[in-house]
Design an enzyme around this catalytic site. Structure first.
Site, PDB file in Angstrom:
ATOM      1  N   SER A   1       0.727  -1.238  -0.155  1.00 47.09           N
ATOM      2  CA  SER A   1      -0.011  -0.060   0.033  1.00 47.09           C
ATOM      3  C   SER A   1       0.749   0.872   0.286  1.00 47.09           C
ATOM      4  O   SER A   1       2.317   1.456   0.483  1.00 47.09           O
ATOM      5  CB  SER A   1      -0.813   0.181   1.333  1.00 47.09           C
ATOM      6  OG  SER A   1      -1.194   1.611   1.012  1.00 47.09           O
TER       7      SER A   1
ATOM      8  N   TYR B   1      -2.171  -1.349  10.955  1.00 52.54           N
ATOM      9  CA  TYR B   1      -2.218  -1.816   9.769  1.00 52.54           C
ATOM     10  C   TYR B   1      -0.706  -1.261   8.631  1.00 52.54           C
ATOM     11  O   TYR B   1       0.218  -1.525   8.097  1.00 52.54           O
ATOM     12  CB  TYR B   1      -3.360  -1.114   8.830  1.00 52.54           C
ATOM     13  CG  TYR B   1      -3.553  -1.183   7.322  1.00 52.54           C
ATOM     14  CD1 TYR B   1      -3.866  -2.518   7.388  1.00 52.54           C
ATOM     15  CD2 TYR B   1      -3.292   0.152   6.745  1.00 52.54           C
ATOM     16  CE1 TYR B   1      -3.900  -2.871   5.460  1.00 52.54           C
ATOM     17  CE2 TYR B   1      -2.899   0.028   5.089  1.00 52.54           C
ATOM     18  CZ  TYR B   1      -3.779  -1.567   4.124  1.00 52.54           C
ATOM     19  OH  TYR B   1      -3.951  -1.654   3.416  1.00 52.54           O
TER      20      TYR B   1
ATOM     21  N   LYS C   1       1.869  -3.445   6.373  1.00 49.77           N
ATOM     22  CA  LYS C   1       2.848  -3.634   5.338  1.00 49.77           C
ATOM     23  C   LYS C   1       3.605  -3.295   4.936  1.00 49.77           C
ATOM     24  O   LYS C   1       4.457  -4.128   4.688  1.00 49.77           O
ATOM     25  CB  LYS C   1       1.643  -2.564   4.668  1.00 49.77           C
ATOM     26  CG  LYS C   1       0.637  -3.214   4.443  1.00 49.77           C
ATOM     27  CD  LYS C   1      -0.580  -4.302   3.656  1.00 49.77           C
ATOM     28  CE  LYS C   1      -1.577  -4.860   4.038  1.00 49.77           C
ATOM     29  NZ  LYS C   1      -1.992  -6.140   2.581  1.00 49.77           N
TER      30      LYS C   1
END
Ligand code: NAD
Ligand code: UD1
Length: 339
Positions: free
Chosen positions: A124, A149, A153
Site C-alpha cells: 500500500s 496496519y 505492510k
C-alpha cells in the site's frame, strides 16, 4: 498456468480473478471469508463462465496451505489476504500483525516447501507515510507509518526483501496500491464493506443510495487547491490488470520488484463528490468537518516505473470510477447480502 490467490473473495482479489480467467490463467482461491461472501464465486462465474476453485481456510494454517500446494501444480501466488481497516488496527494491533505479518510469512514458508517462488504481494502507498514530495516514486522513503496496519505492510515488505536477499531465486513483487475504487462495469461485482465504511468512495456511494444521510468531509484547510485531501484514486479493473502485467513480466524473473499502482493524478474529496453527483444524477450531501487524525494532505503516484517495466498504465477516468461504483451500488443496494 495456475495461480493461488489468497483473499481472492475480497474486493480487489475478486476483480483480479475475473481478469485472470479472461487472460487464460486459472485462479485457485483461498479465503477465510472474514471479510467476504461466498456469493462472490457465482458473480465471478456470471462474468467469466467459470467458477474458480475455492478453499475456505486461513493463510496462517500451515497444514491447510501445504495440502493446497500438494494438490495443485501452482506456479505463482498473489497474496491479497489480510485485514485492512486502519482504525481497527489501532484497537487490535495483535490481530493485524498476526493476520498480515505472520500470515504472509507462513505463506512464504509453505511456498518454499512446495518449490513455488513467485509471489505478488498487496502492499500500500501507506508505507510512504506522509510524503515530502509528490508524485511519490518507488525510491521515496518508506517506513514512517502511522498505524499498525501501515506498519504491518511495511514489515511484510521488509521480511520479503530479506527473504529475496537470502534466497535469490525468488521473484517477489511488491505492488503499492494507491486508492482503489470502482467496480466491475457490469455492476455484478464491487466493494461491499461491512458496517460503516472507512473509505471515501463506499461512503459516498452509501449516501447516494440513501443508506447514510451525508458525507463528512474530513478537513477543508489543507494546503490543496480546494482545501480538502487529495488522493490518487485508481479503478479496481486497472488495478486488476496491473497484477496480470506484473505476473506476466516480472513474475517469471527472479528479483525484488517494486511498483506503484496508481494513475499519477490527484483528485480532492470535493472532486470525487462532484464526479459522483454527476454519475448518480443527484447532489451527494456533505458537511465540512474537522480533519481526521492521521490523514495526510496529498498523495499521488509516479507511474513511470510501472509503465516502463510492466508495460501497464491505468486508463480509466474518475468519471468511470464513479459511474461504475454507482452502477454496482444501485444494482446491489445492500452489497452481496440479500435484502
Ligand atoms: P478485502 O477485505 O475485500 O479482501 C481481503 C480478503 O482476505 C477478504 O476476502 C478476507 O476474507 C480475506 N482474509 C483476511 N484475512 C485472511 C486470512 N488470515 N486468511 C485467509 N483469508 C483472509 O480487501 P481488499 O480491499 O480486497 O484488499 C486486498 C489487499 O490489498 C489487502 O491486503 C489490503 O491490505 C491491500 N490494500 C487494499 C487497499 C484498499 O484500499 N482496498 C489499499 C492498499 C492495499
Ligand atoms: C486510507 C488509509 C490507508 C489505506 C487507504 C486505502 C487512513 C488514515 N489511511 O487512506 O492506510 O491504504 O485508505 O485503503 O485511514 N474522507 C472524507 N470522509 C470520509 C472518508 C474519507 O472526507 O468519510 C477523505 C479523507 O480525509 C481523505 C480522502 O477522503 O482525504 C480519502 O480517504 P480514504 O478513502 O479513507 O483513503 P486514505 O485516507 O487515502
Amino acid at each position: 498456468m495456475k495461480v493461488l490467490v489468497t483473499g481472492g473473495m475480497g474486493y480487489i482479489g475478486s476483480h483480479t480473478c475475473v481478469r485472470l480467467i479472461e487472460s487464460g490463467i486459472e485462479p485457485i482461491i483461498i479465503d477465510n471469508l472474514s471479510n467476504a461472501k461466498v456469493e462472490v464465486l457465482s458473480r465471478i462465474e456470471a462474468l467469466t463462465g467459470q467458477q474458480p476453485l475455492f478453499y475456505q481456510g486461513d493463510v496462517r494454517d500451515e497444514v491447510f496451505l501445504d495440502s493446497v500446494f500438494a494438490n495443485h501444480n501452482i506456479q505463482a501466488v498473489i497474496h491479497f489476504a489480510g485485514l485492512k481497516a486502519v482504525g481497527e488496527s489501532v484497537a487490535k494491533p495483535l490481530e493485524y500483525y498476526d493476520n498480515n505479518v505472520n500470515g504472509s510469512f507462513v505463506l512464504a514458508r509453505c511456498m518454499r516447501k512446495a518449490g513455488v517462488k513467485s509471489l505478488v504481494f498487496s502492499s500500500s502507498a501507506t508505507v510512504y507515510g506522509d510524503p515530502d514530495t509528490v508524485p511519490i516514486t518507488e525510491a521515496s522513503p518508506t517506513g514512517a507509518t502511522t498505524n499498525p496496519y501501515g506498519r504491518s505492510k511495511y514489515m511484510v515488505e521488509q521480511g520479503l526483501s530479506d527473504l529475496f536477499f537470502a534466497e535469490g531465486d525468488w521473484s517477489i513483487t511488491l505492488l503499492r496500491y494507491f486508492n482503489p475504487v470502482g467496480a466491475h462495469p457490469s455492476g455484478t461485482m464491487g466493494e461491499d464493506p461491512q458496517g460503516i465504511p472507512n473509505n471515501l468512495m463506499p461512503f459516498i456511494a452509501q449516501v447516494a443510495i440513501g443508506r447514510r444521510e451525508y458525507l463528512s468531509v474530513f478537513g477543508h484547510d489543507y494546503p490543496t487547491p480546494d482545501g480538502t485531501g487529495v488522493r490518487d484514486y485508481i479503478h479496481v479493473m486497472d488495478l486488476a490488470e496491473g497484477h496480470i502485467a506484473a505476473l506476466k513480466t516480472v513474475g517469471e524473473q527472479s528479483g525484488l520488484h517494486i511498483y506503484n499502482l496508481g494513475t499519477g493524478k490527484g483528485s480532492s474529496v470535493l472532486d470525487m463528490v462532484e464526479a459522483f453527483s454527476a454519475a448518480c444524477g443527484q447532489p451527494v450531501r456533505y458537511e465540512l468537518c474537522p480533519r481526521r487524525p492521521g490523514d495526510i494532505a496529498e498523495c499521488w503516484a509516479s507511474t513511470a516505473k510501472a509503465e516502463r517495466e510492466l508495460g501497464w498504465q491505468a486508463t480509466r477516468s474518475v468519471a468511470e470510477m464513479t459511474a461504475d461504483t454507482w452502477h454496482w451500488q444501485s444494482k446491489n443496494p445492500q452489497g452481496y447480502s440479500p435484502e
